[in-house]
Scaffold this active site. Structure first.
Site, short mmCIF file in Angstrom:
data_model
loop_
_atom_site.label_atom_id
_atom_site.label_comp_id
_atom_site.label_asym_id
_atom_site.label_seq_id
_atom_site.Cartn_x
_atom_site.Cartn_y
_atom_site.Cartn_z
N HIS A 40 0.73 -1.32 0.04
CA HIS A 40 -0.11 -0.06 -0.06
C HIS A 40 0.95 1.28 -0.08
O HIS A 40 1.83 1.42 0.63
CB HIS A 40 -0.99 -0.09 1.25
N ASP B 59 -15.20 2.37 7.72
CA ASP B 59 -14.32 3.29 7.17
C ASP B 59 -14.67 4.11 6.00
O ASP B 59 -14.33 5.43 6.12
CB ASP B 59 -12.97 2.45 6.87
N ARG C 130 -14.77 12.50 7.88
CA ARG C 130 -13.51 13.36 8.26
C ARG C 130 -13.32 14.32 7.04
O ARG C 130 -12.87 15.36 7.30
CB ARG C 130 -12.34 12.20 8.32
N SER D 27 -7.42 3.71 9.64
CA SER D 27 -8.28 3.73 8.32
C SER D 27 -7.61 2.90 7.36
O SER D 27 -8.08 1.92 6.90
CB SER D 27 -8.47 5.09 7.80
N LYS E 248 -8.53 -1.65 6.10
CA LYS E 248 -8.77 -2.14 4.82
C LYS E 248 -7.66 -3.02 4.58
O LYS E 248 -7.90 -3.88 3.78
CB LYS E 248 -8.72 -0.96 3.54
N1 URA Z 1 -6.17 6.96 3.17
C1 URA Z 1 -6.78 6.33 3.75
O1 URA Z 1 -7.46 5.08 3.51
N2 URA Z 1 -7.26 6.58 4.96
C2 URA Z 1 -6.92 7.75 5.60
O2 URA Z 1 -7.45 8.28 6.64
C3 URA Z 1 -5.94 8.64 4.95
C4 URA Z 1 -5.51 8.36 3.62
#
Ligand code: URA
Length: 432
Positions: free
Chosen positions: A82, A161, A168, A183, A187
């Protein structure tokens, strides 16, 4: 349990219990906790922070809010990667076939681009026929049989999320390190891989502007993943200039293909070898990172990495012949030079400005409804540390006529030329 008590406790700087965090995530996902209370809690977390245990509990609660990808039927270790989002970041397109060419299973769910950073899915869709929307079962089968798949999020993964991130975004609470860490990790945990490498970008073009903040975020994500039994590595990389030379969808895929053919930019290849060497040694395929790097260079030279890329593209419905003949990609009508107005050394290339220059041409989206032009973008002719003569090209603008003049100005202003030579550093730190 009362939501007002939870908000009050965080507002006053107390640590939240696992039960309180689970109560909040469950209630907010189901709709029994309204946006205004969730906003108040996010702001309290933004101001007072969370420790590792709280952030882990939040990541786990969000992971468990929806479906989880079950990769257990695939033999061996599964890897994922990621990036926190950079300009010109096409790493996965090179890395995945490279490590999969050794039998490692690469299972990746990606996103679309919004703003100045492009999305891997948008880039891959510049190949005719490429299908990002394969069902979970087909995704698992492809990883098993081909060794890799790159798809959009399949199933109902981490709905908590999704809802919280949107909230947010409009309540000025995105840039909280524990909220970002939980967050991203919710994932990654739901996506099911055993070995996870995070590329945390640092600099003007990235979420994390300073090395200290990037270290904090990386350390927290590594801790959350390790607490959940995953093998974690975070590589902190410089985003003070774009990665590689190409910024734009088809242009980046072509650069990834060229890298797999052995003639890609050095920084892109170095980053892929760095990340790949952790993945291949953690999976037990090579004993040392040096051996892994040498073997990866060999699989580029002997064509095995490129062959894996073509096999993967074909498996997802794409026309693999694009890799043999890159003139099949959509082509821009005009290629214009942005020239240096003085001689010297390139000391800085504002990645954010280059991202915006590409966006102006149509390479990125301002809103999710915008349509991307795959052909357009910027290709750097000079990187940080390069010598440049007056009148020499700093970069090329690939345009179909949209905002060309403004994009060229933005690209020109992105370059700083000085009389001093500076050597760029790509990898700033590694946290395991
Ligand atoms: N990318 C994400 O998946 N979540 C965040 O909070 C910030 C960047």
């Amino acid at each position: 349990m009362l939501m007002t008590d939870i908000i009050e406790r965080k507002r006053d700087g107390y640590k939240l219990s696992k039960e309180e965090i689970e109560f909040f995530v469950k209630g907010y996902t189901e709709g029994s906790i309204p946006d205004y209370q969730a906003s108040a809690l996010c702001m309290a977390i933004y101001l007072k922070g969370m420790d590792d245990e709280e952030a882990t509990a939040l990541a786990i609660a969000m992971r468990d809010s929806g479906d989880k990808m079950d990769l257990s039927s695939i033999p061996g270790k599964k890897v994922d990667k990621h990036s926190t989002g950079g300009v010109g970041d096409k790493t996965s397109l090179v890395l995945a076939p490279l490590v999969a060419s050794f039998g490692l299973k690469f299972a990746k769910m990606s996103g679309r681009g919004l703003g100045h950073t492009g999305g891997t899915l948008d880039k891959l869709e510049s190949i005719n026929g490429y299908n990002i929307g394969i069902a979970p079962e087909a995704f698992v089968n492809q990883v098993k049989n081909v060794g890799m798949a790159i798809v959009g999020q399949t199933g109902n993964l981490t709905p908590a999320d999704k809802k919280l991130y949107a909230l947010r975004d409009v309540t000025a609470t995105v840039s909280s390190i524990p909220l970002i860490a939980s967050s991203i990790m919710s994932k990654k945990l739901a996506a099911g891989a055993d070995i996870i490498v995070l590329d945390v970008k640092v600099g003007a073009g990235a979420f994390m502007k300073t090395l200290d903040d990037a270290r904090h975020l990386a350390r927290l994500m590594v801790q959350i993943g390790s607490n959940c039994g995953r093998n974690m590595t975070a590589v902190l990389t410089n985003m003070e200039e774009p990665l590689g030379l190409a910024v734009g969808n088809a242009l980046e895929v072509i650069e990834a293909i060229n890298t797999l053919k052995g003639h890609g930019p050095k920084d892109l290849l170095d980053l892929c070898l760095e990340i790949g060497s952790y993945q291949l040694t953690d999976a037990g395929i090579f004993a040392t990172r040096e051996e892994a790097k040498a073997a990866m260079r060999e699989n580029i030279a002997n064509g095995k990495a490129l062959a894996k890329f073509k096999e993967f593209v074909a498996a997802q419905g794409g026309d693999a012949s694009f890799a043999d003949d890159t003139t099949k990609f959509a082509q821009a009508k005009e290629i214009l030079e942005v020239k240096a107005d003085k001689a010297g050394y390139v000391s800085h290339i504002d990645a954010l400005a280059i991202g915006h220059a590409g966006m102006l041409l149509g390479a990125g989206r301002e809103t999710m409804a915008d349509v991307i032009d795959p052909a357009v973008g910027i290709v750097l002719n000079k990187k940080v540390g390069d010598k440049v003569e007056k009148g020499e090209a700093l970069c090329y603008v690939y345009t179909n006529g949209k905002n060309t003049k403004e994009s060229m100005e933005r690209a020109f202003n992105a370059f700083k030329i000085s009389s001093e030579h500076t050597e760029p550093q790509l990898i700033l730190d590694v946290i395991r």
